[in-house]
Motif scaffolding. Structure first.
Motif, mmCIF file in Angstrom:
data_model
loop_
_atom_site.group_PDB
_atom_site.id
_atom_site.type_symbol
_atom_site.label_atom_id
_atom_site.label_comp_id
_atom_site.label_asym_id
_atom_site.label_seq_id
_atom_site.Cartn_x
_atom_site.Cartn_y
_atom_site.Cartn_z
ATOM 1 N N PRO A 218 0.835 -1.202 0.000
ATOM 2 C CA PRO A 218 0.000 0.000 0.000
ATOM 3 C C PRO A 218 0.870 1.253 0.000
ATOM 4 O O PRO A 218 2.055 1.211 0.336
ATOM 5 C CB PRO A 218 -0.789 -0.114 1.309
ATOM 6 N N LYS A 219 0.260 2.373 -0.392
ATOM 7 C CA LYS A 219 0.974 3.644 -0.326
ATOM 8 C C LYS A 219 1.278 3.955 1.142
ATOM 9 O O LYS A 219 0.611 3.458 2.049
ATOM 10 C CB LYS A 219 0.136 4.763 -0.925
ATOM 11 N N ILE B 43 -2.502 5.530 7.931
ATOM 12 C CA ILE B 43 -3.889 5.674 8.382
ATOM 13 C C ILE B 43 -4.385 4.369 9.005
ATOM 14 O O ILE B 43 -4.997 4.367 10.076
ATOM 15 C CB ILE B 43 -4.795 6.124 7.221
ATOM 16 N N GLY B 44 -4.129 3.246 8.341
ATOM 17 C CA GLY B 44 -4.531 1.953 8.883
ATOM 18 C C GLY B 44 -3.861 1.661 10.212
ATOM 19 O O GLY B 44 -4.478 1.168 11.152
ATOM 20 N N LEU B 45 -2.573 1.978 10.313
ATOM 21 C CA LEU B 45 -1.825 1.749 11.543
ATOM 22 C C LEU B 45 -2.347 2.614 12.685
ATOM 23 O O LEU B 45 -2.530 2.134 13.808
ATOM 24 C CB LEU B 45 -0.341 2.029 11.303
ATOM 25 N N ILE B 46 -2.618 3.879 12.414
ATOM 26 C CA ILE B 46 -3.128 4.789 13.448
ATOM 27 C C ILE B 46 -4.488 4.323 13.946
ATOM 28 O O ILE B 46 -4.746 4.300 15.152
ATOM 29 C CB ILE B 46 -3.173 6.240 12.931
ATOM 30 N N GLY C 184 -5.582 -1.383 0.751
ATOM 31 C CA GLY C 184 -4.301 -0.902 0.264
ATOM 32 C C GLY C 184 -3.468 -1.988 -0.398
ATOM 33 O O GLY C 184 -2.728 -1.729 -1.341
ATOM 34 N N THR C 185 -3.593 -3.223 0.074
ATOM 35 C CA THR C 185 -2.823 -4.304 -0.546
ATOM 36 C C THR C 185 -3.545 -4.914 -1.728
ATOM 37 O O THR C 185 -2.922 -5.494 -2.623
ATOM 38 C CB THR C 185 -2.500 -5.420 0.463
ATOM 39 N N LEU D 100 -6.008 -3.195 -3.824
ATOM 40 C CA LEU D 100 -6.147 -2.219 -4.893
ATOM 41 C C LEU D 100 -4.803 -1.553 -5.178
ATOM 42 O O LEU D 100 -4.070 -1.210 -4.249
ATOM 43 C CB LEU D 100 -7.199 -1.176 -4.529
ATOM 44 N N LYS D 101 -4.505 -1.351 -6.428
ATOM 45 C CA LYS D 101 -3.185 -0.869 -6.808
ATOM 46 C C LYS D 101 -2.944 0.606 -6.486
ATOM 47 O O LYS D 101 -1.858 0.990 -6.099
ATOM 48 C CB LYS D 101 -2.977 -1.105 -8.307
ATOM 49 N N GLU D 102 -3.923 1.448 -6.638
ATOM 50 C CA GLU D 102 -3.729 2.895 -6.484
ATOM 51 C C GLU D 102 -4.129 3.438 -5.126
ATOM 52 O O GLU D 102 -4.280 4.636 -4.950
ATOM 53 C CB GLU D 102 -4.516 3.628 -7.576
ATOM 54 N N VAL D 103 -4.335 2.583 -4.143
ATOM 55 C CA VAL D 103 -4.771 3.054 -2.823
ATOM 56 C C VAL D 103 -3.605 3.054 -1.876
ATOM 57 O O VAL D 103 -2.808 2.232 -1.776
ATOM 58 C CB VAL D 103 -5.905 2.171 -2.264
#
Length: 57
Positions: free
Chosen positions: A7-8, A14-17, A51-52, A54-57
Motif C-alpha cells: 500500500p501507499k 492511516i490503517g496503523l493509526i 491498500g494491498t 487495490l493498486k492505487e490506494v
C-alpha cells in the motif's frame, strides 16, 4: 486473483493509526476510543486490506 501490492505510505499510516487507537481504546479508559475500539480496529484492517488489494490506494 491479483497479486497483492504494497500500500501507499499514507494508506499504511492511516490503517496503523486506526489500529493503534483501537487497541488503546480497548486497554485504556478513554471515553471516545473505548466506545469505538472495535470500529477503529475494523477500519484499520479494511484500510490495510484495501491498500494491498487495490493498486492505487
Amino acid at each position: 486473483m491479483k497479486n497483492p501490492s504494497a500500500p501507499k505510505k499514507i494508506t499504511w499510516i492511516i490503517g496503523l493509526i486506526c489500529g493503534i487507537l483501537g487497541i488503546i481504546g480497548h486497554f485504556a479508559d478513554v471515553k471516545v476510543l473505548t466506545e469505538h475500539n472495535y470500529t477503529l480496529l475494523l477500519i484499520g484492517f479494511i484500510v490495510l486490506a484495501a491498500g494491498t488489494t487495490l493498486k492505487e490506494v
